[in-house]
Design a protein around this motif. Structure first.
Motif, PDB file in Angstrom:
ATOM      1  N   CYS A 256       0.868  -1.463   0.189  1.00  0.00           N
ATOM      2  CA  CYS A 256       0.348   0.653  -0.190  1.00  0.00           C
ATOM      3  C   CYS A 256       1.115   1.266   0.258  1.00  0.00           C
ATOM      4  O   CYS A 256       1.837   1.075   0.065  1.00  0.00           O
ATOM      5  CB  CYS A 256      -0.858   0.372   1.023  1.00  0.00           C
ATOM      6  SG  CYS A 256       0.154  -0.048   2.516  1.00  0.00           S
ATOM      7  N   GLY A 257       0.373   2.404  -0.167  1.00  0.00           N
ATOM      8  CA  GLY A 257       1.055   3.977   0.062  1.00  0.00           C
ATOM      9  C   GLY A 257       0.267   4.273   1.120  1.00  0.00           C
ATOM     10  O   GLY A 257      -0.276   4.003   2.164  1.00  0.00           O
ATOM     11  N   VAL A 258       1.071   5.132   1.243  1.00  0.00           N
ATOM     12  CA  VAL A 258       1.005   6.239   3.125  1.00  0.00           C
ATOM     13  C   VAL A 258       1.213   7.256   2.798  1.00  0.00           C
ATOM     14  O   VAL A 258       2.052   7.902   2.223  1.00  0.00           O
ATOM     15  CB  VAL A 258       2.174   5.496   4.167  1.00  0.00           C
ATOM     16  CG1 VAL A 258       1.831   6.030   5.798  1.00  0.00           C
ATOM     17  CG2 VAL A 258       1.511   3.958   3.997  1.00  0.00           C
ATOM     18  N   ARG A 259       0.285   8.218   3.528  1.00  0.00           N
ATOM     19  CA  ARG A 259       0.128   9.186   3.523  1.00  0.00           C
ATOM     20  C   ARG A 259       0.024   9.647   4.958  1.00  0.00           C
ATOM     21  O   ARG A 259      -0.145   9.738   5.709  1.00  0.00           O
ATOM     22  CB  ARG A 259      -0.630  10.166   2.797  1.00  0.00           C
ATOM     23  CG  ARG A 259      -1.192  11.539   3.197  1.00  0.00           C
ATOM     24  CD  ARG A 259      -0.619  12.194   1.757  1.00  0.00           C
ATOM     25  NE  ARG A 259      -0.889  11.957   0.699  1.00  0.00           N
ATOM     26  CZ  ARG A 259      -1.277  11.795  -0.312  1.00  0.00           C
ATOM     27  NH1 ARG A 259      -2.736  12.311  -0.165  1.00  0.00           N
ATOM     28  NH2 ARG A 259      -1.531  11.228  -1.526  1.00  0.00           N
ATOM     29  N   ILE A 260       2.079  10.805   5.514  1.00  0.00           N
ATOM     30  CA  ILE A 260       2.332  11.181   7.200  1.00  0.00           C
ATOM     31  C   ILE A 260       1.770  12.535   6.692  1.00  0.00           C
ATOM     32  O   ILE A 260       1.903  13.339   5.987  1.00  0.00           O
ATOM     33  CB  ILE A 260       3.592  10.764   6.612  1.00  0.00           C
ATOM     34  CG1 ILE A 260       2.977   9.014   7.138  1.00  0.00           C
ATOM     35  CG2 ILE A 260       3.498  11.240   8.432  1.00  0.00           C
ATOM     36  CD1 ILE A 260       4.464   8.536   7.682  1.00  0.00           C
ATOM     37  N   PHE A 261       0.822  12.930   8.207  1.00  0.00           N
ATOM     38  CA  PHE A 261       0.525  14.893   8.038  1.00  0.00           C
ATOM     39  C   PHE A 261       2.000  15.481   8.844  1.00  0.00           C
ATOM     40  O   PHE A 261       2.117  14.627   9.980  1.00  0.00           O
ATOM     41  CB  PHE A 261      -0.429  15.088   8.558  1.00  0.00           C
ATOM     42  CG  PHE A 261      -1.369  14.506   7.435  1.00  0.00           C
ATOM     43  CD1 PHE A 261      -2.008  15.105   6.278  1.00  0.00           C
ATOM     44  CD2 PHE A 261      -2.093  13.625   8.196  1.00  0.00           C
ATOM     45  CE1 PHE A 261      -3.000  14.527   5.655  1.00  0.00           C
ATOM     46  CE2 PHE A 261      -3.636  12.794   7.646  1.00  0.00           C
ATOM     47  CZ  PHE A 261      -3.417  13.763   5.915  1.00  0.00           C
ATOM     48  N   GLU A 262       3.132  16.489   8.608  1.00  0.00           N
ATOM     49  CA  GLU A 262       3.969  16.180   9.320  1.00  0.00           C
ATOM     50  C   GLU A 262       3.457  17.124  10.374  1.00  0.00           C
ATOM     51  O   GLU A 262       5.079  16.674  11.805  1.00  0.00           O
ATOM     52  CB  GLU A 262       4.912  17.458   8.969  1.00  0.00           C
ATOM     53  CG  GLU A 262       5.985  18.075   9.725  1.00  0.00           C
ATOM     54  CD  GLU A 262       7.016  19.000   8.695  1.00  0.00           C
ATOM     55  OE1 GLU A 262       8.356  18.538   8.828  1.00  0.00           O
ATOM     56  OE2 GLU A 262       6.300  19.555   8.270  1.00  0.00           O
ATOM     57  N   ALA A 263       2.533  18.120  10.285  1.00  0.00           N
ATOM     58  CA  ALA A 263       1.983  18.570  11.798  1.00  0.00           C
ATOM     59  C   ALA A 263       1.831  17.779  12.935  1.00  0.00           C
ATOM     60  O   ALA A 263       1.162  17.645  13.911  1.00  0.00           O
ATOM     61  CB  ALA A 263       1.093  19.919  11.203  1.00  0.00           C
TER      62      ALA A 263
END
Length: 343
Positions: A256-263
């Protein structure tokens, strides 16, 4: 000259090295459910119970420095590193065995301090120290820990179970252990430059991050709370090599892919203060520092709020997305950056 190929180990990444060794994995026993490629091997005990087995090694000069690491702390940390892999499989550790390779400069009293730390950790995690081995070495000290545990067969958690739409969660806070390491290394360098045997390191105000480095604690409480809530994560991995590494391992295993939110990255105020003191980027500590022994795990969205009502020490840092979307981090201003490893 031999025509045999020679590939220096240092030129091979850790994951590539492990992948290359999979060709030698055996499948003689039908009880082995999972071998190479996760935090622990999994084998069948019964229809309802699985066994978990893992090994972890600490090498002097690579994983620890005896200049600033007390033997008692080192013993506690060695046990933590081993049982954390059992917790990462959503299991309960039951015992460890210890093998120690000792150079002549290590005294009996030092060894007793090391085992005193292991004994304290065994009490903390509710496990037994069930023997092991002691051997001499002409080089640096090596500690090898094997941990055994169990999990309900329907509750074993692999790296490969993340599903598109799942929330990506992290327990505790990140980067503290690396901040502590950087401060300890700085003070060691000052001591060496001064050549003063009576040198006192300046670590005032940094006890939290130094403790995170020297005496980390595995997340027994998280696993117990998941069981109490009747929730099994889709995928889970412990954060021993840095968040970016673990995200990549999980993404690869789950396809899968991953989206991370830096904040959303959880960083303690003490870690930010240490980064300011060191004039360094605290987000890099969180992404690449390692040795936090927190848990990275996925939950379906409808389980997040329910679990938060029982266990507060975790945050959602991102989500699982289709593999074609890659592994990206969204900054506070909305920009997207590919997550890469240093070096």
């Amino acid at each position: 000259m031999s025509d045999q190929p020679f590939t220096p180990i240092q030129d091979v990444g850790r994951q590539q090295l492990i992948d290359s060794l999979k060709q030698f994995e055996t499948s003689v026993s039908s009880s082995l459910l999972k071998g190479i490629g996760d935090d622990a091997a999994v084998f069948r005990i019964s229809d309802y119970l699985s066994g978990l087995l893992t090994t972890d090694s600490l090498v002097e000069g690579v994983h620890f420095d005896l200049v600033y690491t007390p033997f008692k702390h080192l013993g506690f940390k060695a046990v933590t590193a081993a049982v954390s892999d059992i917790y990462a499989m959503n299991g309960k550790p039951e015992l460890v065995t210890v093998s120690v390779m000792l150079p002549n400069r290590i005294s009996l009293e030092m060894l007793h301090e090391l085992y005193s730390g292991m004994h304290s950790a065994a009490h903390f995690y509710g496990i037994d120290i069930a023997g092991g081995d002691v051997a001499p070495t002409l080089s640096n000290m090596i500690i090898s820990m094997s941990a055994y545990g169990t999990a309900g067969s329907d509750r074993v958690c692999y790296r490969s179970g993340a599903r598109i739409g799942d929330a990506l969660c992290v327990s505790g806070d990140l980067g503290g252990a690396f901040a502590g390491l950087k401060l300890l290394m700085r003070e060691k360098n000052v001591w060496k430059e001064r050549g003063d045997d009576h040198f006192e390191p300046d670590l005032s105000g940094f006890s939290y991050v130094v403790g995170r480095q020297l005496v980390p604690h595995a997340r027994k409480d998280l696993i117990e709370s998941l069981e109490q809530a009747g929730i099994t994560p889709g995928a889970m991995i412990d954060i021993s090599q840095g968040l970016a590494n673990e995200v990549m391992y999980l993404s690869r295993a789950s396809g899968c892919g991953v989206r991370i939110f830096e904040a959303a990255l959880p960083v303690a105020p003490y870690t930010r203060s240490a980064a300011d003191e060191l004039q360094d980027d605290v987000d890099q500590f969180a992404l690449h520092g390692g040795e936090d022994y927190e848990m990275l795990f996925t939950l379906p969205e409808n389980d997040v709020e329910r679990f938060a009502g029982l266990f507060r020490d975790f945050v959602v840092i991102g989500k699982i997305v289709p593999p074609e979307d890659g592994i990206l981090m969204q900054t506070a201003d909305g920009e997207m950056h590919e997550i890469s490893l240093p070096g």
